[in-house]
Design a protein around this motif. Structure first.
Motif, PDB file in Angstrom:
ATOM      1  N   GLN A 195       0.846  -1.265  -0.008  1.00  0.00           N
ATOM      2  CA  GLN A 195      -0.149  -0.006   0.042  1.00  0.00           C
ATOM      3  C   GLN A 195       1.031   1.247  -0.167  1.00  0.00           C
TER       4      GLN A 195
ATOM      5  N   LEU B 246       1.726   2.412  -3.340  1.00  0.00           N
ATOM      6  CA  LEU B 246       0.830   3.253  -4.153  1.00  0.00           C
ATOM      7  C   LEU B 246       0.930   4.934  -3.779  1.00  0.00           C
ATOM      8  N   GLY B 247       1.402   5.277  -2.729  1.00  0.00           N
ATOM      9  CA  GLY B 247       1.845   6.606  -2.390  1.00  0.00           C
ATOM     10  C   GLY B 247       0.503   7.235  -2.438  1.00  0.00           C
ATOM     11  N   MET B 248      -0.618   6.744  -1.717  1.00  0.00           N
ATOM     12  CA  MET B 248      -1.709   7.618  -1.515  1.00  0.00           C
ATOM     13  C   MET B 248      -1.762   8.342  -0.133  1.00  0.00           C
TER      14      MET B 248
ATOM     15  N   GLU C 107      -6.380  11.630   0.685  1.00  0.00           N
ATOM     16  CA  GLU C 107      -6.829  11.120  -0.319  1.00  0.00           C
ATOM     17  C   GLU C 107      -7.729  10.099   0.066  1.00  0.00           C
ATOM     18  N   ILE C 108      -7.104   9.255   0.689  1.00  0.00           N
ATOM     19  CA  ILE C 108      -8.028   7.853   0.740  1.00  0.00           C
ATOM     20  C   ILE C 108      -9.540   8.263   1.399  1.00  0.00           C
TER      21      ILE C 108
ATOM     22  N   ASP D 284     -11.022  11.269   1.864  1.00  0.00           N
ATOM     23  CA  ASP D 284     -11.965  11.974   0.698  1.00  0.00           C
ATOM     24  C   ASP D 284     -12.657  10.995   0.133  1.00  0.00           C
ATOM     25  N   THR D 285     -11.977  10.025  -0.471  1.00  0.00           N
ATOM     26  CA  THR D 285     -12.448   9.065  -1.436  1.00  0.00           C
ATOM     27  C   THR D 285     -13.612   8.251  -0.823  1.00  0.00           C
ATOM     28  N   MET D 286     -13.179   7.845   0.372  1.00  0.00           N
ATOM     29  CA  MET D 286     -13.873   6.797   0.959  1.00  0.00           C
ATOM     30  C   MET D 286     -15.258   7.774   1.443  1.00  0.00           C
TER      31      MET D 286
ATOM     32  N   GLU E  66     -16.721   9.923  -0.090  1.00  0.00           N
ATOM     33  CA  GLU E  66     -17.759   9.960  -1.224  1.00  0.00           C
ATOM     34  C   GLU E  66     -18.186   8.754  -1.670  1.00  0.00           C
ATOM     35  N   LEU E  67     -17.438   7.733  -1.386  1.00  0.00           N
ATOM     36  CA  LEU E  67     -18.173   6.309  -1.749  1.00  0.00           C
ATOM     37  C   LEU E  67     -19.182   6.018  -0.775  1.00  0.00           C
TER      38      LEU E  67
ATOM     39  N   LEU F 272      -9.736   1.213   1.491  1.00  0.00           N
ATOM     40  CA  LEU F 272     -10.529   1.664   0.293  1.00  0.00           C
ATOM     41  C   LEU F 272     -11.041   0.730  -0.694  1.00  0.00           C
TER      42      LEU F 272
ATOM     43  N   SER G 105     -14.445  -0.395  -0.136  1.00  0.00           N
ATOM     44  CA  SER G 105     -15.307   0.313  -0.508  1.00  0.00           C
ATOM     45  C   SER G 105     -15.693   0.592  -1.780  1.00  0.00           C
TER      46      SER G 105
ATOM     47  N   ALA H  46     -18.756  -0.763  -3.712  1.00  0.00           N
ATOM     48  CA  ALA H  46     -19.562   0.312  -4.714  1.00  0.00           C
ATOM     49  C   ALA H  46     -19.952  -0.295  -6.058  1.00  0.00           C
TER      50      ALA H  46
ATOM     51  N   GLU I 233     -20.588  16.036  -7.353  1.00  0.00           N
ATOM     52  CA  GLU I 233     -20.216  15.149  -6.625  1.00  0.00           C
ATOM     53  C   GLU I 233     -19.655  13.847  -7.691  1.00  0.00           C
TER      54      GLU I 233
ATOM     55  N   THR J  59     -15.613  12.635  -7.476  1.00  0.00           N
ATOM     56  CA  THR J  59     -15.327  11.351  -7.478  1.00  0.00           C
ATOM     57  C   THR J  59     -14.465  10.758  -8.505  1.00  0.00           C
TER      58      THR J  59
ATOM     59  N   GLU K 270     -11.088  11.807  -8.456  1.00  0.00           N
ATOM     60  CA  GLU K 270     -10.134  11.036  -7.622  1.00  0.00           C
ATOM     61  C   GLU K 270     -10.024   9.658  -8.009  1.00  0.00           C
TER      62      GLU K 270
ATOM     63  N   ILE L 145      -6.392   7.533  -8.359  1.00  0.00           N
ATOM     64  CA  ILE L 145      -6.134   6.248  -7.820  1.00  0.00           C
ATOM     65  C   ILE L 145      -5.866   5.000  -8.876  1.00  0.00           C
TER      66      ILE L 145
ATOM     67  N   GLN M 131      -2.419   5.371 -10.133  1.00  0.00           N
ATOM     68  CA  GLN M 131      -1.352   4.989  -8.988  1.00  0.00           C
ATOM     69  C   GLN M 131      -1.386   3.242  -9.225  1.00  0.00           C
TER      70      GLN M 131
ATOM     71  N   VAL N 258       2.121   1.272 -10.218  1.00  0.00           N
ATOM     72  CA  VAL N 258       2.755  -0.167  -9.575  1.00  0.00           C
ATOM     73  C   VAL N 258       2.573  -1.139 -10.383  1.00  0.00           C
TER      74      VAL N 258
END
Lengths: 159, 159
Positions: A118, A121-123, A127-128, A130-132, A134-135, B13, B16, B20, B127, B131, B134, B138, B141, B145
DNA sequence: TTCCAGAGTATTGTATACAATTAAATTGCC
DNA sequence: GGCAATTTAATTGTATACAATACTCTGGAA
């Protein structure tokens, strides 16, 4: 004549999520290669490491999967030595999923390996998060709609 | 002794997104019930409505799917009357996927139906845009990898 | 021309997903 | 206590995904 809005794949949120989900799946599959775990097997193990033993039903609630998916998945995990499936004695309908000693012993190794991958991934945490967030919203909106349909169906039955 | 960070499913993440994705799949499946299309079949049709005819390979690039998935999916679409699979005459290796008249005729109906169902979700354009932005980050990224790993593999081969 | 590396599709094998059904056990209700 | 409704897993059938392999065709090099 009413104009119809074209639907372009690249503008669809569903496809972004579908595609990201497949990429994550692939990412974890290769991160977990040393352990021979698939992504769904891995998330099942995550829940069990948090909370074993669990019934198939309880595990399914956490993973949002039913017995049609879990039964064969758990049989494979059992064959590979990660879990044991034990028919409950107090309620013979239930099957309890226990961790094996190997699973307990390897837990920290998996945690560490995943942690390292993980990091690659450099997140950022922001960032994580925020995205979660929204999800979560999106998922609850999807749930509302599908519950509306379920309720509509129930109402239809009554008639 | 090094401390190991536990991995909790609900903070992941990946889960999620995985969850989703399944909910979206379910949502579109029921939105598309009148047409008998599954979600993967629907996104294949979206691309074809944008750009038919396409080869299996071209369709696969847009959908990020390979022939192992697309060949049977397209055969089912063909059986249901949405597409025709035609071996190219200029290059016999290729199979061109054409839309049928029915598919062309039903396009706007599908667009309209999906538009209505999406409205039910009540998601704002902001919204959705946020999303998607973002998710693009992701996904890139994740690509970086997995490309690193591919390159690493190539380098290993050279030795 | 012939041969061969590479491209494009199909096939095989394994692993999810999930709706629908089945079967067994338990609970509620009389 | 007896039995219908419910609960829980397993099974069945269909549809993805994808790695690995097979097969055919194409274009280019010898």
């Amino acid at each position: 004549m009413p104009k119809v809005t074209p639907i372009l794949l690249d503008e669809q949120l569903c496809f972004s999520i579908y595609s990201a989900s497949k990429k994550f799946n692939h990412f974890y599959q290769s991160a977990l290669a040393p352990f021979g775990l698939t992504y769904p097997q891995y998330i099942a193990m995550l829940v069990l490491w948090e909370d074993a033993p669990l019934t198939v039903h309880q595990l399914g609630e956490r993973l949002e999967l039913d017995s049609g998916t879990l039964t064969p998945l758990l049989k494979r995990l059992e064959k590979q030595g990660w879990v044991e499936r034990v028919r409950s004695r107090t309620d013979e309908r239930q099957v309890l999923i226990h961790l094996t000693e190997m699973a307990t012993a390897k837990r920290d190794e998996v945690y560490t390996r995943i942690g390292q991958c993980q990091t690659l991934l450099g997140m950022s945490d922001d960032e994580i998060d925020d995205t979660m967030r929204e999800l979560v919203t999106i998922k609850s909106q999807l749930d509302v709609v599908s519950n509306q349909r379920k309720i509509a169906k129930e109402v239809d039955k009554e008639l």
